[in-house]
Scaffold this motif. Structure first.
Motif, PDB file in Angstrom:
ATOM      1  N   GLY A  64      33.013  46.631  51.388  1.00  0.00           N
ATOM      2  CA  GLY A  64      34.305  46.472  50.731  1.00  0.00           C
ATOM      3  C   GLY A  64      34.213  45.666  49.452  1.00  0.00           C
ATOM      4  O   GLY A  64      34.850  45.999  48.447  1.00  0.00           O
ATOM      5  N   LEU A  65      33.421  44.604  49.462  1.00  0.00           N
ATOM      6  CA  LEU A  65      33.263  43.791  48.253  1.00  0.00           C
ATOM      7  C   LEU A  65      32.655  44.604  47.111  1.00  0.00           C
ATOM      8  O   LEU A  65      33.081  44.484  45.954  1.00  0.00           O
ATOM      9  CB  LEU A  65      32.385  42.577  48.553  1.00  0.00           C
ATOM     10  CG  LEU A  65      32.929  41.546  49.538  1.00  0.00           C
ATOM     11  CD1 LEU A  65      31.910  40.432  49.757  1.00  0.00           C
ATOM     12  CD2 LEU A  65      34.254  40.968  49.059  1.00  0.00           C
ATOM     13  N   HIS A  66      31.656  45.426  47.430  1.00  0.00           N
ATOM     14  CA  HIS A  66      31.045  46.261  46.385  1.00  0.00           C
ATOM     15  C   HIS A  66      32.068  47.224  45.794  1.00  0.00           C
ATOM     16  O   HIS A  66      32.112  47.430  44.568  1.00  0.00           O
ATOM     17  CB  HIS A  66      29.857  47.038  46.966  1.00  0.00           C
ATOM     18  CG  HIS A  66      28.611  46.224  47.109  1.00  0.00           C
ATOM     19  ND1 HIS A  66      27.815  45.891  46.041  1.00  0.00           N
ATOM     20  CD2 HIS A  66      28.019  45.682  48.205  1.00  0.00           C
ATOM     21  CE1 HIS A  66      26.771  45.173  46.460  1.00  0.00           C
ATOM     22  NE2 HIS A  66      26.880  45.032  47.771  1.00  0.00           N
ATOM     23  N   MET A  67      32.915  47.813  46.648  1.00  0.00           N
ATOM     24  CA  MET A  67      33.912  48.746  46.138  1.00  0.00           C
ATOM     25  C   MET A  67      34.973  48.037  45.311  1.00  0.00           C
ATOM     26  O   MET A  67      35.369  48.528  44.250  1.00  0.00           O
ATOM     27  CB  MET A  67      34.532  49.525  47.305  1.00  0.00           C
ATOM     28  CG  MET A  67      33.573  50.539  47.910  1.00  0.00           C
ATOM     29  SD  MET A  67      34.325  51.632  49.149  1.00  0.00           S
ATOM     30  CE  MET A  67      34.452  50.498  50.537  1.00  0.00           C
ATOM     31  N   ILE A  68      35.434  46.878  45.781  1.00  0.00           N
ATOM     32  CA  ILE A  68      36.421  46.122  45.009  1.00  0.00           C
ATOM     33  C   ILE A  68      35.858  45.751  43.641  1.00  0.00           C
ATOM     34  O   ILE A  68      36.553  45.815  42.621  1.00  0.00           O
ATOM     35  CB  ILE A  68      36.852  44.864  45.783  1.00  0.00           C
ATOM     36  CG1 ILE A  68      37.660  45.250  47.020  1.00  0.00           C
ATOM     37  CG2 ILE A  68      37.676  43.927  44.893  1.00  0.00           C
ATOM     38  CD1 ILE A  68      37.952  44.097  47.963  1.00  0.00           C
ATOM     39  N   SER A  69      34.580  45.387  43.605  1.00  0.00           N
ATOM     40  CA  SER A  69      33.943  45.022  42.342  1.00  0.00           C
ATOM     41  C   SER A  69      33.966  46.164  41.340  1.00  0.00           C
ATOM     42  O   SER A  69      34.048  45.943  40.130  1.00  0.00           O
ATOM     43  CB  SER A  69      32.497  44.583  42.606  1.00  0.00           C
ATOM     44  OG  SER A  69      31.827  44.280  41.406  1.00  0.00           O
ATOM     45  N   VAL A  72      30.046  38.772  45.428  1.00  0.00           N
ATOM     46  CA  VAL A  72      29.568  40.147  45.525  1.00  0.00           C
ATOM     47  C   VAL A  72      28.044  40.114  45.413  1.00  0.00           C
ATOM     48  O   VAL A  72      27.510  39.692  44.385  1.00  0.00           O
ATOM     49  CB  VAL A  72      30.157  41.024  44.403  1.00  0.00           C
ATOM     50  CG1 VAL A  72      29.658  42.453  44.542  1.00  0.00           C
ATOM     51  CG2 VAL A  72      31.676  40.971  44.428  1.00  0.00           C
ATOM     52  N   PRO A  73      27.308  40.529  46.455  1.00  0.00           N
ATOM     53  CA  PRO A  73      25.835  40.478  46.379  1.00  0.00           C
ATOM     54  C   PRO A  73      25.312  41.325  45.230  1.00  0.00           C
ATOM     55  O   PRO A  73      25.851  42.395  44.933  1.00  0.00           O
ATOM     56  CB  PRO A  73      25.390  41.048  47.733  1.00  0.00           C
ATOM     57  CG  PRO A  73      26.553  40.814  48.645  1.00  0.00           C
ATOM     58  CD  PRO A  73      27.766  40.984  47.779  1.00  0.00           C
ATOM     59  N   ASP A  74      24.275  40.840  44.587  1.00  0.00           N
ATOM     60  CA  ASP A  74      23.718  41.548  43.436  1.00  0.00           C
ATOM     61  C   ASP A  74      22.333  42.102  43.711  1.00  0.00           C
ATOM     62  O   ASP A  74      21.690  42.629  42.815  1.00  0.00           O
ATOM     63  CB  ASP A  74      23.666  40.612  42.217  1.00  0.00           C
ATOM     64  CG  ASP A  74      23.842  41.385  40.909  1.00  0.00           C
ATOM     65  OD1 ASP A  74      24.594  42.378  40.897  1.00  0.00           O
ATOM     66  OD2 ASP A  74      23.205  41.000  39.909  1.00  0.00           O
ATOM     67  N   ARG A  85      33.376  41.622  38.021  1.00  0.00           N
ATOM     68  CA  ARG A  85      33.881  40.935  39.206  1.00  0.00           C
ATOM     69  C   ARG A  85      32.716  40.499  40.089  1.00  0.00           C
ATOM     70  O   ARG A  85      32.233  41.254  40.911  1.00  0.00           O
ATOM     71  CB  ARG A  85      34.811  41.843  40.004  1.00  0.00           C
ATOM     72  CG  ARG A  85      36.070  42.267  39.288  1.00  0.00           C
ATOM     73  CD  ARG A  85      37.042  42.910  40.273  1.00  0.00           C
ATOM     74  NE  ARG A  85      38.172  43.519  39.598  1.00  0.00           N
ATOM     75  CZ  ARG A  85      38.270  44.821  39.322  1.00  0.00           C
ATOM     76  NH1 ARG A  85      37.295  45.640  39.673  1.00  0.00           N
ATOM     77  NH2 ARG A  85      39.329  45.296  38.708  1.00  0.00           N
ATOM     78  N   LYS A  86      32.249  39.302  39.892  1.00  0.00           N
ATOM     79  CA  LYS A  86      31.147  38.777  40.687  1.00  0.00           C
ATOM     80  C   LYS A  86      31.628  37.973  41.894  1.00  0.00           C
ATOM     81  O   LYS A  86      30.871  37.766  42.845  1.00  0.00           O
ATOM     82  CB  LYS A  86      30.240  37.903  39.819  1.00  0.00           C
ATOM     83  CG  LYS A  86      29.563  38.664  38.682  1.00  0.00           C
ATOM     84  CD  LYS A  86      28.637  37.762  37.898  1.00  0.00           C
ATOM     85  CE  LYS A  86      27.981  38.521  36.754  1.00  0.00           C
ATOM     86  NZ  LYS A  86      27.080  39.584  37.230  1.00  0.00           N
ATOM     87  N   ARG A  87      32.871  37.502  41.828  1.00  0.00           N
ATOM     88  CA  ARG A  87      33.495  36.807  42.952  1.00  0.00           C
ATOM     89  C   ARG A  87      34.867  37.425  43.184  1.00  0.00           C
ATOM     90  O   ARG A  87      35.612  37.666  42.235  1.00  0.00           O
ATOM     91  CB  ARG A  87      33.628  35.309  42.675  1.00  0.00           C
ATOM     92  CG  ARG A  87      32.320  34.546  42.839  1.00  0.00           C
ATOM     93  CD  ARG A  87      32.481  33.046  42.560  1.00  0.00           C
ATOM     94  NE  ARG A  87      33.424  32.390  43.447  1.00  0.00           N
ATOM     95  CZ  ARG A  87      33.181  32.090  44.728  1.00  0.00           C
ATOM     96  NH1 ARG A  87      32.013  32.405  45.256  1.00  0.00           N
ATOM     97  NH2 ARG A  87      34.073  31.476  45.463  1.00  0.00           N
ATOM     98  N   ILE A  88      35.169  37.690  44.457  1.00  0.00           N
ATOM     99  CA  ILE A  88      36.416  38.341  44.818  1.00  0.00           C
ATOM    100  C   ILE A  88      37.302  37.344  45.567  1.00  0.00           C
ATOM    101  O   ILE A  88      36.908  36.830  46.621  1.00  0.00           O
ATOM    102  CB  ILE A  88      36.167  39.564  45.723  1.00  0.00           C
ATOM    103  CG1 ILE A  88      35.115  40.505  45.106  1.00  0.00           C
ATOM    104  CG2 ILE A  88      37.472  40.291  45.999  1.00  0.00           C
ATOM    105  CD1 ILE A  88      35.508  41.115  43.800  1.00  0.00           C
ATOM    106  N   PRO A  89      38.480  37.035  45.042  1.00  0.00           N
ATOM    107  CA  PRO A  89      39.408  36.190  45.805  1.00  0.00           C
ATOM    108  C   PRO A  89      39.767  36.875  47.129  1.00  0.00           C
ATOM    109  O   PRO A  89      39.955  38.099  47.174  1.00  0.00           O
ATOM    110  CB  PRO A  89      40.631  36.082  44.889  1.00  0.00           C
ATOM    111  CG  PRO A  89      40.131  36.449  43.527  1.00  0.00           C
ATOM    112  CD  PRO A  89      39.034  37.430  43.737  1.00  0.00           C
ATOM    113  N   ALA A  90      39.868  36.094  48.176  1.00  0.00           N
ATOM    114  CA  ALA A  90      40.180  36.630  49.501  1.00  0.00           C
ATOM    115  C   ALA A  90      41.524  36.099  49.978  1.00  0.00           C
ATOM    116  O   ALA A  90      41.933  35.004  49.610  1.00  0.00           O
ATOM    117  CB  ALA A  90      39.088  36.248  50.504  1.00  0.00           C
ATOM    118  N   TYR A  91      42.201  36.915  50.775  1.00  0.00           N
ATOM    119  CA  TYR A  91      43.363  36.360  51.471  1.00  0.00           C
ATOM    120  C   TYR A  91      42.983  36.110  52.919  1.00  0.00           C
ATOM    121  O   TYR A  91      42.225  36.875  53.525  1.00  0.00           O
ATOM    122  CB  TYR A  91      44.601  37.239  51.345  1.00  0.00           C
ATOM    123  CG  TYR A  91      44.563  38.631  51.934  1.00  0.00           C
ATOM    124  CD1 TYR A  91      44.875  38.847  53.273  1.00  0.00           C
ATOM    125  CD2 TYR A  91      44.290  39.745  51.139  1.00  0.00           C
ATOM    126  CE1 TYR A  91      44.886  40.118  53.817  1.00  0.00           C
ATOM    127  CE2 TYR A  91      44.303  41.024  51.661  1.00  0.00           C
ATOM    128  CZ  TYR A  91      44.597  41.207  53.005  1.00  0.00           C
ATOM    129  OH  TYR A  91      44.616  42.476  53.536  1.00  0.00           O
TER     130      TYR A  91
END
Length: 366
Positions: A307-312, A345-347, A134-140
């Motif tokens: 949050g993005l890191h955890m979702i990934s 998601v920053p790498d 998951r390198k990109r996370i869809p957002a609402y």
């Protein structure tokens, strides 16, 4: 590695959300987006950034960092984040297990994870076990209070044009929900967060009336937010999924809300309930019990990125919550700005972000 300095920054950044300024929470009409950032320096020449819950309680959270948390943490070894955070939580137990002191510890924890990732040369999502799929996370698009059907119609059109494919309202009337469903069409997921405004009786009646609008979830309908028995009763009385969790202060709160069978979706917040350390435990607990986990991330700084890191790294798929607004200044530059309704998601090591110190200086509250 030891902590050598901790500094807190209360930021108040003007914003535009495409409608009149909203009224939410204890702060009355909101004209700025307020948050507290925390910077942690170490004797290894590594610096980490975190974020603490803010809004109207920013002055208290800021004070808690400077006068309580920093004196306890400066000079301490920080190689074992879990051990240090456990000790700090134990030392402030008489001040409660939720609220500004826990918010302050949450920001510190995120900053320490940022430092740990930099020391290891790894992004946090990899430290949590992410495979990198998951390198990109869809957002609402999480909309602020809009109050009128006309405002709802206008802003829903705006977010669709920007590529969002899910929307959350912060409204309290059937008319506004109806306007959103009409503007979005039948297939866009629509959520409703009432910010803990009704009692159980009203919640049951409103859930029945809301049924035609096919909500993806109804979030925090009941006050007080820790009345898990009432939430469970509402959940049993409606087919609309029930979501809650941003007001959970610690892991035991998460366990209690799950034990009560109160939610279909649990939403722990990294900048409110202990940072990455505790939020990750909460997400894992929910997933192990088969409950949908959705980190609460309507922020623009290190809390969003955490949050993005955890979702990934999560086993479940989920969306990132993005508080829909255009800020006058972006502390993280493009890192916190969605593209076509999704966030990267920053790498880089740690959080993988660069903090714009000029933006911090410009919008820092004295």
């Amino acid at each position: 590695m030891k902590i050598t300095k901790i500094e807190a920054f209360h930021l108040a950044i003007p914003f535009d959300h495409g409608a009149p300024m909203p009224s939410q929470g204890a702060g009355g009409v909101r004209t700025t987006m307020d948050s507290v950032y925390i910077r942690v320096d170490t004797d290894a020449d590594l610096t980490g950034w975190g974020e603490c819950f803010g809004f109207a309680c920013c002055p208290v959270t800021h004070f808690a960092i400077q006068r309580v948390i920093a004196p306890m943490a400066v000079g301490r070894a920080c190689d074992d984040i879990g051990a240090l955070m456990f000790d700090l939580h134990r030392r402030v137990q008489s001040s409660g297990r939720n609220g500004p002191l826990i918010f302050a510890l949450s920001g510190l924890d995120i900053a320490l994870w940022d430092i740990a990732g930099k020391a290891r040369g790894e992004p946090i999502h990899k430290m949590l076990g992410s495979t990198g799929k998951r390198k990109r996370i869809p957002a609402y698009a999480s909309l602020m209070r809009l109050d009128t059907p006309a405002n709802i119609t206008k802003v829903c059109g705006d977010v669709l044009a920007l590529g969002y494919r899910a929307v959350k309202l912060h409204e309290r009337t059937l008319e506004t929900v109806a306007a959103a469903r009409k503007a979005l069409g039948p297939d866009i997921p629509l959520m409703l967060d009432t910010n803990c405004t009704w009692d159980l009786t009203v919640s049951k009646r409103m859930a029945q009336d809301l049924a035609p609008y096919k909500l993806a979830w109804l979030e925090e309908p009941i006050f007080p937010p820790d009345n898990y028995r009432a939430l469970a009763s509402l959940r049993a009385a409606t087919h609309i999924p029930i979501a809650a969790g941003e007001n959970l202060g610690n892991l035991l709160d998460v366990e209690r809300i799950l034990d009560a069978g109160a939610v279909d979706v649990v939403q722990p917040d990294p900048i409110k309930m202990g940072g990455i350390t505790e939020c990750w435990k909460a997400l894992c607990m929910a997933q192990e019990r088969g409950v949908q986990a959705e980190p609460h991330t309507p922020w623009y700084g290190p809390g969003l990125i955490a949050g993005l890191h955890m979702i990934s790294a999560m086993e479940q798929d989920c969306l990132a919550e993005y508080y829909y607004a255009d800020l006058a200044g972006w502390p993280l530059g493009k890192a916190s700005i969605p593209r076509n309704g999704s966030l990267d998601v920053p790498d880089g090591p740690g959080l993988g972000i660069e903090v714009d110190l000029d933006v911090i200086a410009k919008y820092r509250v004295a």
